[in-house]
Scaffold this motif. Structure first.
Motif, PDB file in Angstrom:
ATOM      1  N   MET A   1      12.136 -10.774  -4.671  1.00 18.71           N
ATOM      2  CA  MET A   1      11.648  -9.415  -4.479  1.00 18.71           C
ATOM      3  C   MET A   1      10.856  -9.379  -3.174  1.00 18.71           C
ATOM      4  O   MET A   1       9.886 -10.101  -3.003  1.00 18.71           O
ATOM      5  N   ASP A   2      11.317  -8.542  -2.265  1.00 18.04           N
ATOM      6  CA  ASP A   2      10.638  -8.399  -0.982  1.00 18.04           C
ATOM      7  C   ASP A   2       9.645  -7.244  -1.081  1.00 18.04           C
ATOM      8  O   ASP A   2      10.039  -6.120  -1.383  1.00 18.04           O
ATOM      9  N   ILE A   3       8.384  -7.544  -0.862  1.00  8.13           N
ATOM     10  CA  ILE A   3       7.364  -6.499  -0.923  1.00  8.13           C
ATOM     11  C   ILE A   3       6.797  -6.293   0.472  1.00  8.13           C
ATOM     12  O   ILE A   3       6.138  -7.170   1.022  1.00  8.13           O
ATOM     13  N   ASP A   4       7.124  -5.150   1.036  1.00  8.95           N
ATOM     14  CA  ASP A   4       6.637  -4.783   2.360  1.00  8.95           C
ATOM     15  C   ASP A   4       6.351  -3.288   2.337  1.00  8.95           C
ATOM     16  O   ASP A   4       7.258  -2.476   2.218  1.00  8.95           O
ATOM     17  N   LEU A   5       5.076  -2.948   2.398  1.00  4.00           N
ATOM     18  CA  LEU A   5       4.670  -1.546   2.308  1.00  4.00           C
ATOM     19  C   LEU A   5       4.112  -1.020   3.629  1.00  4.00           C
ATOM     20  O   LEU A   5       3.355  -0.061   3.651  1.00  4.00           O
ATOM     21  N   ARG A   6       4.522  -1.642   4.731  1.00  6.25           N
ATOM     22  CA  ARG A   6       4.015  -1.201   6.042  1.00  6.25           C
ATOM     23  C   ARG A   6       4.416   0.231   6.369  1.00  6.25           C
ATOM     24  O   ARG A   6       3.738   0.897   7.135  1.00  6.25           O
ATOM     25  N   ASP A   7       5.501   0.711   5.780  1.00  8.44           N
ATOM     26  CA  ASP A   7       5.945   2.083   6.034  1.00  8.44           C
ATOM     27  C   ASP A   7       5.387   3.094   5.029  1.00  8.44           C
ATOM     28  O   ASP A   7       5.701   4.277   5.107  1.00  8.44           O
ATOM     29  N   PHE A   8       4.553   2.622   4.097  1.00  6.97           N
ATOM     30  CA  PHE A   8       3.956   3.522   3.112  1.00  6.97           C
ATOM     31  C   PHE A   8       3.031   4.496   3.834  1.00  6.97           C
ATOM     32  O   PHE A   8       2.158   4.080   4.600  1.00  6.97           O
ATOM     33  N   GLU A   9       3.228   5.787   3.615  1.00  8.21           N
ATOM     34  CA  GLU A   9       2.397   6.798   4.270  1.00  8.21           C
ATOM     35  C   GLU A   9       1.170   7.054   3.415  1.00  8.21           C
ATOM     36  O   GLU A   9       1.185   7.877   2.506  1.00  8.21           O
ATOM     37  N   ARG A  10       0.117   6.306   3.738  1.00  5.96           N
ATOM     38  CA  ARG A  10      -1.098   6.325   2.937  1.00  5.96           C
ATOM     39  C   ARG A  10      -1.948   7.547   3.240  1.00  5.96           C
ATOM     40  O   ARG A  10      -1.857   8.144   4.315  1.00  5.96           O
ATOM     41  N   VAL A  11      -2.801   7.880   2.291  1.00  3.40           N
ATOM     42  CA  VAL A  11      -3.759   8.964   2.471  1.00  3.40           C
ATOM     43  C   VAL A  11      -5.142   8.335   2.634  1.00  3.40           C
ATOM     44  O   VAL A  11      -5.611   7.606   1.745  1.00  3.40           O
ATOM     45  N   ALA A  12      -5.766   8.600   3.771  1.00  2.00           N
ATOM     46  CA  ALA A  12      -7.132   8.133   4.026  1.00  2.00           C
ATOM     47  C   ALA A  12      -8.100   9.225   3.574  1.00  2.00           C
ATOM     48  O   ALA A  12      -7.822  10.410   3.726  1.00  2.00           O
ATOM     49  N   ILE A  13      -9.221   8.814   3.004  1.00  2.00           N
ATOM     50  CA  ILE A  13     -10.226   9.747   2.509  1.00  2.00           C
ATOM     51  C   ILE A  13     -11.494   9.578   3.333  1.00  2.00           C
ATOM     52  O   ILE A  13     -11.968   8.454   3.502  1.00  2.00           O
ATOM     53  N   PRO A  14     -12.066  10.664   3.842  1.00  2.00           N
ATOM     54  CA  PRO A  14     -13.314  10.551   4.603  1.00  2.00           C
ATOM     55  C   PRO A  14     -14.435   9.988   3.731  1.00  2.00           C
ATOM     56  O   PRO A  14     -14.481  10.243   2.519  1.00  2.00           O
ATOM     57  N   LEU A  15     -15.322   9.243   4.355  1.00  2.00           N
ATOM     58  CA  LEU A  15     -16.424   8.648   3.598  1.00  2.00           C
ATOM     59  C   LEU A  15     -17.386   9.701   3.052  1.00  2.00           C
ATOM     60  O   LEU A  15     -17.871   9.575   1.931  1.00  2.00           O
ATOM     61  N   ASP A  16     -17.702  10.725   3.825  1.00  2.00           N
ATOM     62  CA  ASP A  16     -18.602  11.791   3.373  1.00  2.00           C
ATOM     63  C   ASP A  16     -19.830  11.243   2.646  1.00  2.00           C
ATOM     64  O   ASP A  16     -20.155  11.651   1.535  1.00  2.00           O
ATOM     65  N   GLY A  17     -20.500  10.275   3.290  1.00  2.00           N
ATOM     66  CA  GLY A  17     -21.719   9.700   2.722  1.00  2.00           C
ATOM     67  C   GLY A  17     -21.482   8.506   1.809  1.00  2.00           C
ATOM     68  O   GLY A  17     -22.433   7.854   1.391  1.00  2.00           O
ATOM     69  N   ARG A  18     -20.235   8.218   1.480  1.00  2.00           N
ATOM     70  CA  ARG A  18     -19.935   7.050   0.653  1.00  2.00           C
ATOM     71  C   ARG A  18     -19.767   5.824   1.548  1.00  2.00           C
ATOM     72  O   ARG A  18     -19.615   5.939   2.760  1.00  2.00           O
ATOM     73  N   ARG A  19     -19.763   4.659   0.937  1.00  2.00           N
ATOM     74  CA  ARG A  19     -19.597   3.405   1.679  1.00  2.00           C
ATOM     75  C   ARG A  19     -18.140   2.955   1.625  1.00  2.00           C
ATOM     76  O   ARG A  19     -17.459   3.156   0.621  1.00  2.00           O
ATOM     77  N   ALA A  20     -17.698   2.334   2.709  1.00  2.00           N
ATOM     78  CA  ALA A  20     -16.320   1.840   2.791  1.00  2.00           C
ATOM     79  C   ALA A  20     -16.214   0.481   2.109  1.00  2.00           C
ATOM     80  O   ALA A  20     -17.086  -0.384   2.269  1.00  2.00           O
ATOM     81  N   ALA A  21     -15.140   0.304   1.358  1.00  2.00           N
ATOM     82  CA  ALA A  21     -14.853  -0.958   0.685  1.00  2.00           C
ATOM     83  C   ALA A  21     -13.360  -1.221   0.777  1.00  2.00           C
ATOM     84  O   ALA A  21     -12.576  -0.318   1.107  1.00  2.00           O
ATOM     85  N   ALA A  22     -12.973  -2.452   0.497  1.00  2.00           N
ATOM     86  CA  ALA A  22     -11.559  -2.824   0.510  1.00  2.00           C
ATOM     87  C   ALA A  22     -11.301  -3.821  -0.604  1.00  2.00           C
ATOM     88  O   ALA A  22     -12.193  -4.585  -0.989  1.00  2.00           O
ATOM     89  N   VAL A  23     -10.085  -3.787  -1.144  1.00  2.00           N
ATOM     90  CA  VAL A  23      -9.636  -4.779  -2.118  1.00  2.00           C
ATOM     91  C   VAL A  23      -8.317  -5.365  -1.639  1.00  2.00           C
ATOM     92  O   VAL A  23      -7.572  -4.716  -0.908  1.00  2.00           O
ATOM     93  N   ALA A  24      -8.059  -6.597  -2.065  1.00  2.00           N
ATOM     94  CA  ALA A  24      -6.813  -7.274  -1.717  1.00  2.00           C
ATOM     95  C   ALA A  24      -5.911  -7.323  -2.938  1.00  2.00           C
ATOM     96  O   ALA A  24      -6.304  -7.831  -3.989  1.00  2.00           O
ATOM     97  N   ILE A  25      -4.723  -6.761  -2.795  1.00  2.00           N
ATOM     98  CA  ILE A  25      -3.664  -6.963  -3.786  1.00  2.00           C
ATOM     99  C   ILE A  25      -2.827  -8.094  -3.213  1.00  2.00           C
ATOM    100  O   ILE A  25      -2.063  -7.895  -2.268  1.00  2.00           O
ATOM    101  N   VAL A  26      -3.014  -9.289  -3.755  1.00  2.00           N
ATOM    102  CA  VAL A  26      -2.337 -10.466  -3.222  1.00  2.00           C
ATOM    103  C   VAL A  26      -1.081 -10.725  -4.029  1.00  2.00           C
ATOM    104  O   VAL A  26      -1.131 -10.866  -5.252  1.00  2.00           O
TER     105      VAL A  26
END
Length: 190
Positions: A1-26
């Motif tokens: 199974m080839d997993i490549d989501l580089r072409d996924f058109e993501r939706v970014a959400i403004p922080l509006d006072g919130r803090r930025a975080a990230a998670v890894a789906i490995v």
């Protein structure tokens, strides 16, 4: 199974006072699997909950750098930016964060060295096992549906459930399914 989501058109959400975080789906191994952690009971925030490796962005970091740093800190696995195969939609949390999911594809199956201060347990879940039907609940505290994913004999809640649901939709079915509207259970609001 080839997993490549580089072409996924993501939706970014403004922080509006919130803090930025990230998670890894490995995604690792020939029979692709993901790593789902259980937070250590001594953690200040959300002890014992299911989570993906991640945390807030440090000064000067972008989401990819933060997700890779957290992966190394929590599971002792080093990955490069070249192994990032896509970003999913931002997910705003009730606790004041905007989480950016970073999908990382590792060719082999590295040895996991969980940091006991942060990780109590790691489940290795075949990607095909994400094909479970999610549960959508209503709660009196919100007009938004609460998502739960039945995985590893438990119910995984948002934000992790929402992120994994979107990953499943994109990686297994090639569907663009938005998840920012999915609610977290009340216990996660704290």
């Amino acid at each position: 199974m080839d997993i490549d989501l580089r072409d996924f058109e993501r939706v970014a959400i403004p922080l509006d006072g919130r803090r930025a975080a990230a998670v890894a789906i490995v995604v690792s191994g020939a029979d692709p699997a993901i790593w789902l952690t259980r937070r250590a009971s001594g953690m200040r925030a959300h002890p014992g909950q299911f989570a993906l490796p991640g945390g807030r962005l440090d000064a000067g970091e972008d989401a990819v750098a933060a997700a890779l740093r957290e992966l190394a800190e929590e599971l002792g696995v080093t990955a490069s930016r070249d192994e990032c195969v896509g970003l999913l939609d931002d997910y705003p949390t009730r606790s004041g964060y905007v989480i950016t999911p970073v999908v990382v594809r590792l060719g082999g199956t590295p040895r996991l060295r969980p940091n006991p201060a942060e990780v109590a347990h790691v489940d290795v879940i075949p990607v095909r096992d994400l094909a479970v039907e999610p549960r959508f609940l209503t709660i009196p505290e919100s007009d938004r549906p609460v998502i739960q994913l039945p995985l590893v004999g438990h119910l995984v809640h948002a934000p992790t459930a929402a992120v994994l649901y979107q990953f499943r939709e994109a990686a297994l079915y090639g569907r663009t399914t938005r998840v920012a509207h999915l609610e977290q259970p009340v216990f996660a609001w704290r």
